[in-house]
Scaffold this motif. Sequence first.
Motif, short mmCIF file in Angstrom:
data_model
loop_
_atom_site.label_atom_id
_atom_site.label_comp_id
_atom_site.label_asym_id
_atom_site.label_seq_id
_atom_site.Cartn_x
_atom_site.Cartn_y
_atom_site.Cartn_z
N MET A 164 -2.55 -2.74 6.43
CA MET A 164 -3.22 -1.53 6.91
C MET A 164 -2.69 -1.11 8.28
N ALA A 193 3.85 0.42 2.49
CA ALA A 193 3.62 -0.50 3.61
C ALA A 193 3.28 -1.84 2.99
N PRO A 198 -8.10 1.79 1.85
CA PRO A 198 -7.40 1.15 0.73
C PRO A 198 -8.29 1.13 -0.51
N LEU A 213 0.83 -1.20 0.00
CA LEU A 213 0.00 0.00 0.00
C LEU A 213 0.86 1.25 0.00
N ASP A 214 0.33 2.32 -0.58
CA ASP A 214 0.87 3.65 -0.36
C ASP A 214 0.24 4.16 0.93
N PRO A 215 1.00 4.30 2.01
CA PRO A 215 0.39 4.65 3.30
C PRO A 215 -0.24 6.03 3.35
N PHE A 227 7.16 -1.08 6.73
CA PHE A 227 7.03 0.11 5.88
C PHE A 227 8.39 0.77 5.76
N SER A 252 0.42 -1.56 9.45
CA SER A 252 1.70 -0.90 9.20
C SER A 252 1.50 0.44 8.51
N SER A 253 0.53 0.50 7.62
CA SER A 253 0.25 1.74 6.89
C SER A 253 -0.17 2.86 7.84
N ASN A 297 1.77 6.40 8.61
CA ASN A 297 1.11 7.66 8.25
C ASN A 297 0.73 8.46 9.50
N GLY A 315 -3.56 5.25 0.57
CA GLY A 315 -4.33 4.01 0.60
C GLY A 315 -4.34 3.27 -0.72
#
Length: 482
Positions: free
Chosen positions: A346, A448, A360, A160-162, A439, A348-349, A353, A165
């Motif tokens: 999620m 992440a 997401p 994911l891009d934290p 991440f 870790s994201s 963040n 999403g």
Amino acid sequence: MNTPLRRLASVVLVMFLALMVSVTWVQYGAAPDLNSDSRNVRTLYREYGNARGPIVVAGESVAYSVPVDDAFGYQRMYANGPLYAHLTGHYSVVYGRSGVERAMNTELNGSSDSLFLERIQDLVTGRQPQGAVVELTIDPVVQQAAWDALGDQRGAVVALDPTTGAILAMVSKPSYDPNVLASHDTTAVNEAWAALDAAADDPLVNRAIAGDTYPPGSTFKVVTAAAALEDGLTPASEVAAPVELDLPQSSSVLRNFGGSACSPSGTQSLADALRISCNTAFGQLGLDLGDEALREQAEAFGFGTALDVPMTVTESSFPDEVDRPQTALSAIGQYEVRVTPLQVAMVSSAVANDGVLMTPHLVRAVRDQDLEVVTETDPEQLRRSVSPGTADALTQMMLGVVESGTGRAAQIPGVAVAGKTGTAQTSAEAAPHAWFTAFAPADEPRVAVAVVVENGGAMGNEATGGAVAAPIARAVIEAVLR
């Protein structure tokens, strides 16, 4: 008019009214069900006779339709089918749709309300109607890296891009080739489906977001640590870390991995407990915090939340009713705690963040056939999972896991990687699942990731999350940073 004639006229009138109601109901009320009935061949031909829009990754069509000389008009094709199978899904004349093909069907076939003006324009200009383009958030380089790193092992990888999403990669193995289900040769399709459906390793299941959820093992200790920090502890706080933890109301004991001692003194800092993944320390933390605090923290990270990405995600869960020994086991990600790999990513994201969990999503935009944007997904905050201070403390603790703890295999020269390993027991007969979540870069996170390898993969009973899953996560992170 005499009585018999009046009666006959009344009967005829009622019959005409019944006929009119019946015809009206068939043409209007029952029309949606009749149109969607799989036995309605005319509907099938009409749907396949229109040019279905492509599913696009980084400007390249990974699912698209080509004209063919048969009754259907168009054939659905999948480029690099197995790599994207659990994202695109299949579009089959026999078995319907799955994946994005199902979740975004009205956009792809052009019937979505958002495309109403396009349909009017096509009607006025006489242009051939065509479905919309569905553009995914997937980075093909990251997707390929996750696919290659997982190899022939069963499991899943999510990146994911934290900050937004956006889902950068989603791989589930084993996979399948959706082209065999998209064929217009129904005999061949039926044979292919029968083989896939009967396969013991369930290749049709998207392990990243659906199917049977997994025990998260020690990756859940990030959630327990978050609850402890939110309750007032600090990374330097000393916590009990016995060789064995006597579970209350029970004759059972909780042991550390390999039966080892976490600390010669029987206590250690919360940071060290996470760094070496001390079971007894986190079991005791679970007892001290209580099941309600753990459940609330899990829910703050997204457990129990209904999500569509746009495919429906199986909800991760923390058990509703647990006694004290079950609470201790739940605190280390065992007992009945269950997660999807997306949920672990999620967690870790949210830490990456500054404690904010973003929703997401897999679809970046929907475009018309002129490539003009019809709809676009804006980053959306799902909830605040932890305070910024707790997120910073967790980051420092997870950095210790990779720098000098159980996650050393995720180290990347010149890059600060924050992570957590997990080795989740499943049953006495089966090898444990190997987990890793992380991440990076820790000071300015761009990705992440969560990795699960079922039953230890190639290492079997000798597997740990650090040995098996961490190198896969490292490969994914390196792909993003490149």
